[in-house]
Scaffold this motif. Structure first.
Motif, short mmCIF file in Angstrom:
data_model
loop_
_atom_site.label_atom_id
_atom_site.label_comp_id
_atom_site.label_asym_id
_atom_site.label_seq_id
_atom_site.Cartn_x
_atom_site.Cartn_y
_atom_site.Cartn_z
N LYS A 66 23.92 15.70 -5.33
CA LYS A 66 24.51 16.57 -4.30
C LYS A 66 25.94 16.56 -4.43
O LYS A 66 26.44 17.46 -4.17
CB LYS A 66 23.92 15.82 -3.01
CG LYS A 66 22.36 16.27 -2.67
CD LYS A 66 21.93 15.72 -1.42
CE LYS A 66 20.33 16.16 -1.05
NZ LYS A 66 20.07 15.53 0.13
N GLU A 67 26.56 15.42 -4.43
CA GLU A 67 28.07 15.20 -4.52
C GLU A 67 28.53 15.85 -5.58
O GLU A 67 29.61 16.64 -5.55
CB GLU A 67 28.45 13.72 -4.55
CG GLU A 67 30.08 13.84 -4.33
CD GLU A 67 30.38 12.22 -4.00
OE1 GLU A 67 31.68 11.83 -4.24
OE2 GLU A 67 29.41 11.50 -3.38
N LYS A 68 27.88 15.74 -6.88
CA LYS A 68 28.46 16.77 -8.25
C LYS A 68 28.26 18.07 -7.77
O LYS A 68 29.23 18.87 -8.14
CB LYS A 68 27.23 16.09 -9.14
CG LYS A 68 27.77 14.92 -9.96
CD LYS A 68 26.93 14.66 -11.15
CE LYS A 68 27.41 13.44 -11.80
NZ LYS A 68 26.39 13.15 -13.13
N LEU B 259 20.05 10.57 -5.92
CA LEU B 259 19.95 12.03 -5.26
C LEU B 259 21.32 12.24 -4.67
O LEU B 259 21.84 13.37 -4.71
CB LEU B 259 18.89 11.97 -4.36
CG LEU B 259 17.38 12.07 -5.22
CD1 LEU B 259 16.38 12.07 -4.04
CD2 LEU B 259 17.33 12.85 -6.32
N LEU B 260 22.06 11.29 -4.13
CA LEU B 260 23.16 11.63 -3.36
C LEU B 260 24.36 12.01 -4.26
O LEU B 260 25.19 12.79 -4.01
CB LEU B 260 23.57 10.33 -2.69
CG LEU B 260 22.87 9.92 -1.22
CD1 LEU B 260 23.34 8.68 -0.90
CD2 LEU B 260 22.91 11.22 -0.33
N ASP C 289 0.76 -1.20 0.02
CA ASP C 289 -0.11 0.10 0.18
C ASP C 289 1.01 1.42 0.07
O ASP C 289 0.21 2.55 -0.16
CB ASP C 289 -1.04 0.03 1.34
CG ASP C 289 -1.94 -1.18 1.25
OD1 ASP C 289 -2.35 -1.57 -0.08
OD2 ASP C 289 -2.24 -1.66 2.26
N THR C 290 2.22 1.13 0.12
CA THR C 290 3.05 2.18 0.11
C THR C 290 4.17 2.03 -0.64
O THR C 290 5.32 2.14 0.04
CB THR C 290 3.36 2.66 1.68
OG1 THR C 290 3.98 1.56 2.31
CG2 THR C 290 2.01 3.27 2.46
N PRO C 291 4.28 1.50 -1.75
CA PRO C 291 5.38 1.22 -2.62
C PRO C 291 6.34 2.33 -2.74
O PRO C 291 7.39 2.26 -3.20
CB PRO C 291 4.89 0.97 -4.04
CG PRO C 291 3.54 1.74 -4.06
CD PRO C 291 2.91 1.61 -2.69
N GLU C 292 5.81 3.76 -2.49
CA GLU C 292 6.62 4.75 -2.68
C GLU C 292 8.25 4.83 -1.61
O GLU C 292 9.20 5.15 -1.70
CB GLU C 292 5.97 5.99 -2.26
CG GLU C 292 5.52 6.22 -0.70
CD GLU C 292 4.12 5.69 -0.67
OE1 GLU C 292 3.45 5.99 0.31
OE2 GLU C 292 3.70 5.08 -1.65
N LYS C 293 7.84 3.87 -0.72
CA LYS C 293 9.19 3.41 0.29
C LYS C 293 10.15 2.82 -0.50
O LYS C 293 11.23 3.06 -0.29
CB LYS C 293 8.52 2.77 1.48
CG LYS C 293 7.72 3.32 2.52
CD LYS C 293 7.40 2.56 3.75
CE LYS C 293 6.52 3.12 4.91
NZ LYS C 293 6.21 2.38 6.06
N ILE C 294 9.89 1.96 -1.15
CA ILE C 294 10.91 1.22 -2.21
C ILE C 294 11.39 2.22 -3.05
O ILE C 294 12.65 2.38 -3.42
CB ILE C 294 9.84 0.06 -2.93
CG1 ILE C 294 9.72 -1.11 -1.96
CG2 ILE C 294 11.08 -0.50 -4.17
CD1 ILE C 294 9.19 -2.21 -2.51
N TYR C 295 10.54 3.18 -3.75
CA TYR C 295 11.02 3.83 -4.70
C TYR C 295 11.99 4.99 -4.17
O TYR C 295 13.12 5.25 -4.69
CB TYR C 295 9.93 4.81 -5.44
CG TYR C 295 9.40 4.10 -6.49
CD1 TYR C 295 9.84 3.45 -7.87
CD2 TYR C 295 7.83 3.43 -6.36
CE1 TYR C 295 9.11 2.89 -8.79
CE2 TYR C 295 7.31 2.71 -7.28
CZ TYR C 295 7.85 2.16 -8.47
OH TYR C 295 7.23 1.65 -9.37
N LYS C 296 11.83 5.24 -2.91
CA LYS C 296 12.66 6.33 -2.27
C LYS C 296 13.93 5.60 -2.17
O LYS C 296 15.07 6.32 -2.21
CB LYS C 296 12.01 6.61 -0.90
CG LYS C 296 12.70 7.70 -0.06
CD LYS C 296 11.86 8.16 1.01
CE LYS C 296 12.90 9.21 1.89
NZ LYS C 296 14.25 8.99 2.16
#
Length: 427
Positions: free
Chosen positions: A415-417, A411-412, A397-404
């Protein structure tokens, strides 16, 4: 169907629904592959267990009778067919008197120069050896078979290395009942079966396994035989585990479903795997086939699925475990593979368990599940590790946890770039 696991290897606890397409995502070394291997081992270690035990005893009896007869002075050759016949009659015998009569008739049929005393001694030795083998309890035999199978797949690390004396338990529940196995100190100590498993499982983590179809001589010479897991897949790819008649029936029943699935497969692999002294991949236009070992790794991923379908090895309720299937595929082929998974599930009622690190592959699976109306049979889990043990959270019911978790690393990098560019920005 549900798979429950407690204290197995690094998995502290897992309760996984396996009813269509199950996706497990998470960081490396969080127990994802363990789930698929446990399911595969649970299916194949006890599948047709009664027949396996009977065949094992029959083979041991054949070898025992053959070895004992070689030490006697017979004037005629004793064929393996004769030995097989007497062993089958011994196995069918209802009591010890019947077994002795079978052995006496067998020896009477063979002209020999033995004395009556020597003959009596031989009958007694044969009888004692046969009794020893037949007396092995099915329960003991079952525990040894299960222990050996799981130890081979998990390299002797069934129980948690920190708590090997803790009981590890696996349970599969279907409508017909529950089957469970308990392990302690990497050994099966108990089991409880409420139904006879007839479905099979196929563990696909390495497309190069199809090369083994043409590597039999190498295996024979080197002595490096495949694992039980690979051996099962090897036999299925060759079609050894299904008769020609069964294959014909499957083809007739599945023809309409096959047409749609092959439509997808032919977009990537339009040819067939044929045998002409060796297994080759041959397209309709090609005059000459190529050795399957020369196929690209990505193409082999599709070839394995196509081969299993064409020789009738896949049946309803079978399980296919796919461990990171995207790693050998271009993003475009990942889309075809994802659609193929959903189409196979719909047409053949298969159960898939998929481990992935790819947000693209997961998103594609999600889309085709919705397109084919299979969204309701998709289940999502996030694997986690803490203090050396792993657990699994259902996030259907909360697949966004996987996508995150899958997207955050990119995204890291961004940020490093950004930090690097700021540090090296011209003054």
């Amino acid at each position: 169907m549900r798979l429950r696991i407690q204290n197995f290897a690094k998995v502290k606890e897992a309760d996984i629904i396996l009813d269509g397409i199950t996706i497990i995502a998470g960081k490396n070394d969080t127990g994802k592959s363990t789930i698929g291997k446990v399911l595969d081992s649970m299916y194949n270690s006890v599948n047709n267990l009664g027949a396996k035990m009977k065949n094992a005893k029959k083979l041991r009896l054949q070898n025992t009778v053959s070895q004992l007869m070689n030490y006697t002075e017979f004037s005629v050759h004793i064929s393996f067919a004769m030995i097989t016949e007497v062993v089958e009659r011994v196995l069918e015998a209802k009591d010890t008197d019947s077994e002795k009569r079978v052995l006496e008739v067998f020896l009477d049929s063979i002209p020999n120069k033995q004395s009556r005393i020597e003959r009596s001694m031989l009958i007694k030795e044969l009888f004692d050896k046969i009794a020893e083998i037949k007396a092995i309890p099915d329960e003991v035999f079952t525990k040894v078979i299960i222990s050996n199978y799981f130890n081979e797949i998990f390299n002797g690390n069934i129980n948690n290395t920190e708590h090997s004396d803790t009981v590890a338990e696996i349970e599969i529940e279907i409508k017909a009942g529950k089957n469970s196995i308990q392990f302690q100190n990497d050994t099966c100590v108990d089991f409880h079966f409420e139904y006879n498993p007839v479905s099979s499982s196929f563990y696909l983590d390495n497309p190069m396994l199809i090369d083994k179809l043409n590597d039999t001589d190498v295996i024979r010479i080197s002595g490096k035989y495949p694992s039980e897991q690979e051996y099962h897949l090897f036999n299925s790819l060759m079609g050894i585990e299904i008769s020609m008649e069964e294959r014909a029936i499957n083809e007739i029943i599945n023809q309409e479903r096959l047409d749609e699935v092959f439509g997808l497969l032919d977009r990537v692999i339009p040819g067939e795997i044929t045998y002409n002294q060796k297994y080759e991949y041959k397209t309709q236009k090609g005059k000459k086939g190529i050795d399957i070992r020369s196929m690209s790794t990505g193409l082999k991923s599709f070839a394995i699925i196509k081969r299993l379908i064409m020789n009738g090895s896949l049946n309803a309720k079978d399980a296919i475990v796919l461990d990171e299937p995207e790693i050998h595929l271009h993003p475009e082929w990942q889309m075809v593979y994802a659609e193929l998974i959903v189409a196979l599930q719909e047409k053949f009622d298969l159960n898939f368990i998929i481990n992935t690190h790819s947000s693209h592959f997961l998103e594609t699976l999600d889309f085709y599940a919705e397109k084919y109306g299979r969204k309701g049979i998709c289940h999502y889990y996030l694997s986690k590790e803490s203090e050396g043990v792993c657990s699994f959270e259902e996030v259907t019911d909360t697949p966004e946890k996987i996508y995150k978790q899958l997207v955050d690393p990119s995204l890291l990098l961004a940020k490093e770039k950004e930090m690097w560019e700021e540090e090296h920005e011209p003054i």
